[in-house]
Design a protein around this motif. Structure first.
Motif, PDB file in Angstrom:
ATOM      1  N   ARG A  41       5.095  -5.019   5.639  1.00  0.00           N
ATOM      2  CA  ARG A  41       3.666  -5.320   5.146  1.00  0.00           C
ATOM      3  C   ARG A  41       3.080  -4.257   4.320  1.00  0.00           C
ATOM      4  O   ARG A  41       1.585  -4.919   4.720  1.00  0.00           O
ATOM      5  CB  ARG A  41       3.019  -4.967   6.945  1.00  0.00           C
ATOM      6  CG  ARG A  41       3.261  -3.180   7.351  1.00  0.00           C
ATOM      7  CD  ARG A  41       1.891  -3.205   8.314  1.00  0.00           C
ATOM      8  NE  ARG A  41       3.058  -4.325   9.070  1.00  0.00           N
ATOM      9  CZ  ARG A  41       2.458  -4.226  10.940  1.00  0.00           C
ATOM     10  NH1 ARG A  41       1.594  -3.607  12.086  1.00  0.00           N
ATOM     11  NH2 ARG A  41       3.591  -5.056  11.829  1.00  0.00           N
ATOM     12  N   PHE A  42       3.308  -3.462   3.741  1.00  0.00           N
ATOM     13  CA  PHE A  42       1.778  -2.581   3.209  1.00  0.00           C
ATOM     14  C   PHE A  42       2.772  -2.840   1.933  1.00  0.00           C
ATOM     15  O   PHE A  42       2.384  -1.822   0.712  1.00  0.00           O
ATOM     16  CB  PHE A  42       2.168  -1.275   3.364  1.00  0.00           C
ATOM     17  CG  PHE A  42       1.380  -1.016   4.693  1.00  0.00           C
ATOM     18  CD1 PHE A  42      -0.353  -0.745   5.161  1.00  0.00           C
ATOM     19  CD2 PHE A  42       2.014  -0.674   6.075  1.00  0.00           C
ATOM     20  CE1 PHE A  42      -1.029  -0.920   6.002  1.00  0.00           C
ATOM     21  CE2 PHE A  42       1.394  -0.156   7.265  1.00  0.00           C
ATOM     22  CZ  PHE A  42      -0.255  -0.446   7.198  1.00  0.00           C
ATOM     23  N   LYS A  43       4.033  -2.950   1.490  1.00  0.00           N
ATOM     24  CA  LYS A  43       4.649  -3.155   0.194  1.00  0.00           C
ATOM     25  C   LYS A  43       3.810  -4.067  -1.018  1.00  0.00           C
ATOM     26  O   LYS A  43       3.748  -3.620  -1.292  1.00  0.00           O
ATOM     27  CB  LYS A  43       5.936  -3.944   0.443  1.00  0.00           C
ATOM     28  CG  LYS A  43       7.146  -3.495   0.340  1.00  0.00           C
ATOM     29  CD  LYS A  43       7.584  -4.111   0.899  1.00  0.00           C
ATOM     30  CE  LYS A  43       9.262  -3.319   1.326  1.00  0.00           C
ATOM     31  NZ  LYS A  43      10.726  -4.308   1.597  1.00  0.00           N
ATOM     32  N   SER A  44       2.933  -4.894  -0.617  1.00  0.00           N
ATOM     33  CA  SER A  44       1.482  -5.397  -1.181  1.00  0.00           C
ATOM     34  C   SER A  44       1.168  -4.295  -1.903  1.00  0.00           C
ATOM     35  O   SER A  44       0.438  -4.278  -3.469  1.00  0.00           O
ATOM     36  CB  SER A  44       1.639  -6.834  -1.170  1.00  0.00           C
ATOM     37  OG  SER A  44       0.259  -6.414   0.023  1.00  0.00           O
ATOM     38  N   ILE A  45       0.543  -3.862  -1.613  1.00  0.00           N
ATOM     39  CA  ILE A  45      -0.188  -2.385  -1.642  1.00  0.00           C
ATOM     40  C   ILE A  45       0.563  -1.059  -2.825  1.00  0.00           C
ATOM     41  O   ILE A  45      -0.465  -0.850  -3.351  1.00  0.00           O
ATOM     42  CB  ILE A  45      -1.455  -1.723  -0.396  1.00  0.00           C
ATOM     43  CG1 ILE A  45      -1.524  -2.711   0.695  1.00  0.00           C
ATOM     44  CG2 ILE A  45      -2.086  -0.234  -0.618  1.00  0.00           C
ATOM     45  CD1 ILE A  45      -2.517  -2.486   1.992  1.00  0.00           C
ATOM     46  N   TYR A  46       1.659  -1.120  -1.612  1.00  0.00           N
ATOM     47  CA  TYR A  46       2.800  -0.240  -2.774  1.00  0.00           C
ATOM     48  C   TYR A  46       2.652  -0.499  -4.433  1.00  0.00           C
ATOM     49  O   TYR A  46       3.013   0.556  -4.963  1.00  0.00           O
ATOM     50  CB  TYR A  46       3.691  -0.385  -1.862  1.00  0.00           C
ATOM     51  CG  TYR A  46       3.865   0.742  -0.479  1.00  0.00           C
ATOM     52  CD1 TYR A  46       2.738   1.988  -0.576  1.00  0.00           C
ATOM     53  CD2 TYR A  46       4.749   1.111   0.173  1.00  0.00           C
ATOM     54  CE1 TYR A  46       2.825   2.241   0.833  1.00  0.00           C
ATOM     55  CE2 TYR A  46       4.562   0.909   2.183  1.00  0.00           C
ATOM     56  CZ  TYR A  46       3.541   1.611   2.083  1.00  0.00           C
ATOM     57  OH  TYR A  46       3.499   2.673   3.044  1.00  0.00           O
ATOM     58  N   ALA A  47       3.140  -1.796  -4.317  1.00  0.00           N
ATOM     59  CA  ALA A  47       2.978  -2.147  -5.355  1.00  0.00           C
ATOM     60  C   ALA A  47       2.000  -1.873  -6.042  1.00  0.00           C
ATOM     61  O   ALA A  47       1.714  -1.586  -7.622  1.00  0.00           O
ATOM     62  CB  ALA A  47       3.375  -3.770  -5.115  1.00  0.00           C
ATOM     63  N   ALA A  48       0.439  -2.460  -6.243  1.00  0.00           N
ATOM     64  CA  ALA A  48      -0.495  -2.287  -6.918  1.00  0.00           C
ATOM     65  C   ALA A  48      -0.777  -0.724  -7.065  1.00  0.00           C
ATOM     66  O   ALA A  48      -1.102  -0.375  -8.304  1.00  0.00           O
ATOM     67  CB  ALA A  48      -1.341  -2.318  -5.655  1.00  0.00           C
ATOM     68  N   LEU A  49      -0.018   0.398  -6.371  1.00  0.00           N
ATOM     69  CA  LEU A  49      -0.318   1.294  -6.266  1.00  0.00           C
ATOM     70  C   LEU A  49       0.386   1.337  -7.387  1.00  0.00           C
ATOM     71  O   LEU A  49       0.408   2.821  -8.037  1.00  0.00           O
ATOM     72  CB  LEU A  49       0.777   2.256  -5.249  1.00  0.00           C
ATOM     73  CG  LEU A  49      -0.561   2.186  -4.981  1.00  0.00           C
ATOM     74  CD1 LEU A  49      -0.124   3.353  -2.982  1.00  0.00           C
ATOM     75  CD2 LEU A  49      -1.965   2.790  -4.093  1.00  0.00           C
ATOM     76  N   TYR A  50       1.558   1.136  -8.397  1.00  0.00           N
ATOM     77  CA  TYR A  50       2.148   0.741  -9.431  1.00  0.00           C
ATOM     78  C   TYR A  50       1.897   0.391 -10.171  1.00  0.00           C
ATOM     79  O   TYR A  50       1.695   0.994 -11.505  1.00  0.00           O
ATOM     80  CB  TYR A  50       3.591   0.474  -9.145  1.00  0.00           C
ATOM     81  CG  TYR A  50       5.046   1.613  -8.200  1.00  0.00           C
ATOM     82  CD1 TYR A  50       5.322   2.256  -8.778  1.00  0.00           C
ATOM     83  CD2 TYR A  50       4.866   1.209  -6.649  1.00  0.00           C
ATOM     84  CE1 TYR A  50       6.772   3.171  -8.692  1.00  0.00           C
ATOM     85  CE2 TYR A  50       5.722   1.641  -6.377  1.00  0.00           C
ATOM     86  CZ  TYR A  50       6.351   2.750  -7.018  1.00  0.00           C
ATOM     87  OH  TYR A  50       6.780   4.027  -6.472  1.00  0.00           O
ATOM     88  N   PHE A  51       1.572  -0.707 -10.329  1.00  0.00           N
ATOM     89  CA  PHE A  51       0.726  -2.077 -11.570  1.00  0.00           C
ATOM     90  C   PHE A  51      -0.902  -1.158 -12.292  1.00  0.00           C
ATOM     91  O   PHE A  51      -0.616  -1.446 -12.979  1.00  0.00           O
ATOM     92  CB  PHE A  51       0.703  -2.996 -11.066  1.00  0.00           C
ATOM     93  CG  PHE A  51      -0.033  -3.412 -10.092  1.00  0.00           C
ATOM     94  CD1 PHE A  51      -1.450  -3.666 -10.419  1.00  0.00           C
ATOM     95  CD2 PHE A  51       0.686  -4.214  -9.036  1.00  0.00           C
ATOM     96  CE1 PHE A  51      -2.279  -3.779  -9.722  1.00  0.00           C
ATOM     97  CE2 PHE A  51      -0.773  -4.658  -8.374  1.00  0.00           C
ATOM     98  CZ  PHE A  51      -2.125  -4.976  -8.257  1.00  0.00           C
ATOM     99  N   PHE A  52      -1.502  -0.371 -10.999  1.00  0.00           N
ATOM    100  CA  PHE A  52      -2.437   0.275 -11.575  1.00  0.00           C
ATOM    101  C   PHE A  52      -2.288   1.281 -12.990  1.00  0.00           C
ATOM    102  O   PHE A  52      -3.396   1.232 -13.802  1.00  0.00           O
ATOM    103  CB  PHE A  52      -3.654   0.453 -10.330  1.00  0.00           C
ATOM    104  CG  PHE A  52      -5.025  -0.756  -9.943  1.00  0.00           C
ATOM    105  CD1 PHE A  52      -5.233  -1.541 -11.017  1.00  0.00           C
ATOM    106  CD2 PHE A  52      -4.244  -1.155  -8.361  1.00  0.00           C
ATOM    107  CE1 PHE A  52      -6.508  -2.091 -10.970  1.00  0.00           C
ATOM    108  CE2 PHE A  52      -5.138  -1.996  -7.964  1.00  0.00           C
ATOM    109  CZ  PHE A  52      -6.114  -2.471  -8.290  1.00  0.00           C
TER     110      PHE A  52
END
Length: 311
Positions: free
Chosen positions: A188-199
């Motif tokens: 459920r939090f993978k989309s947030i983790y992805a943002a922590l990479y792409f920012f």
């Protein structure tokens, strides 16, 4: 204003700041870096940026603002899967985060409290990379004249990304924890983790390639939107118009790509001549229509079967 005769100010972006003005006579400081919000004129004098971004500048800022939003939507869709019914709400939350971040960034920019911003005009590519043009008069000592000659187009993007990240960390975890019941605890939090990479990736991209993106973003939009549309329609096995009408989600994706096509065309043409540029928008649906009309003739199974029959 009268210009005093002083030793030459070397370097492409080095200038003298105005210390005082007495009538028509200006007093200047030593040759060096211009303060933030100023850039050199033809006489190597630091002048305050009093202009406003033109249409192309706003289109560039819009492109940089869309990047995190599109990536948010992509990863939300990618990790939500078919089991979760919370994807739409997460999409809307991401849109809210980016919209609020953009509004706050503009309100905090000079002049504060207004959605308008004060800027310097972009004259050439080197304006984005003033750190590469620090002069060395004696080949030993370097005069550092690095400043934001394209104020504020370079730094305003970093500020926007920072607000996007802060708002995401404040809003999204609570939302996902409450509504993403269709996903596992780890998913459920993978989309947030992805943002922590792409920012961080977007930040480095702006820091290194901001000037290149400024001149190339309309073509990047067109190429990426065409490629992603073809990949999506192929992966979703969209073959006929009825496939789009049956599944509204596919229709939303199609219209989103059409908006990107239109944005790219507008960015290239700048709509300087409306009677000449507006008809170009009629080309927006052309790639999708071409794909839908020719997909049935290029289906791999059909090609293989016809090849087998030929033998």
């Amino acid at each position: 204003a009268a210009v005093d005769i002083q030793p030459a100010c070397l370097g492409l972006y080095c200038g003298r700041t105005v210390l005082s003005v007495n009538g028509s006579v200006e007093t200047y400081g030593d040759c060096g870096v211009c303060p933030r919000g100023q850039r050199t004129d033809d006489n190597k004098i630091c002048r305050e940026c009093l202009g406003s971004p033109d249409r192309y500048d706003w289109l560039y800022l819009g492109f940089m603002a869309m990047l995190p939003l599109v990536l948010h939507w992509f990863f939300i869709e990618w990790y939500s899967g078919k089991k979760s019914s919370s994807a739409l709400l997460q999409h809307l939350t991401a849109l809210l985060e980016c919209s609020v971040a953009a509004a706050v960034t503009l309100l905090l920019s000079d002049p504060m409290g207004s959605l308008h911003i004060r800027s310097c005009p972009v004259k050439k590519l080197s304006d984005w990379y003033t750190m590469l043009y620090n002069p060395s008069p004696d080949y030993i000592t370097t005069v550092h004249c690095t400043h934001e000659a394209v104020y504020p187009l370079y730094t305003i993007v970093f500020i926007y990304y920072a607000f996007c990240l802060v708002l995401m960390m404040l809003l999204r975890p609570l939302l996902v924890k409450k509504i993403a019941c269709g996903l596992g605890r780890s998913d459920r939090f993978k989309s947030i983790y992805a943002a922590l990479y792409f920012f961080p990736i977007l930040t480095v991209l702006q820091a290194v390639g901001g000037g290149l993106l400024y001149y190339a973003f309309p073509y990047i939009i067109l190429v990426l939107s065409l490629v992603t549309l073809a990949v999506y329609m192929s992966a979703s096995e969209v073959e006929f118009f009825k496939d789009l009408l049956v599944r509204k989600k596919r229709l939303v994706v199609l219209f989103s790509h059409w908006l990107l096509h239109a944005y790219g065309i507008i960015s290239i043409s700048k709509l300087d001549k409306l009677e000449q540029d507006l008809p170009l928008l009629a080309l927006v649906p052309a790639p999708a229509l071409f794909y839908l009309m020719t997909a049935k003739y290029t289906e791999p199974s059909r090609i293989l079967s016809e090849g087998g029959n030929g033998h």
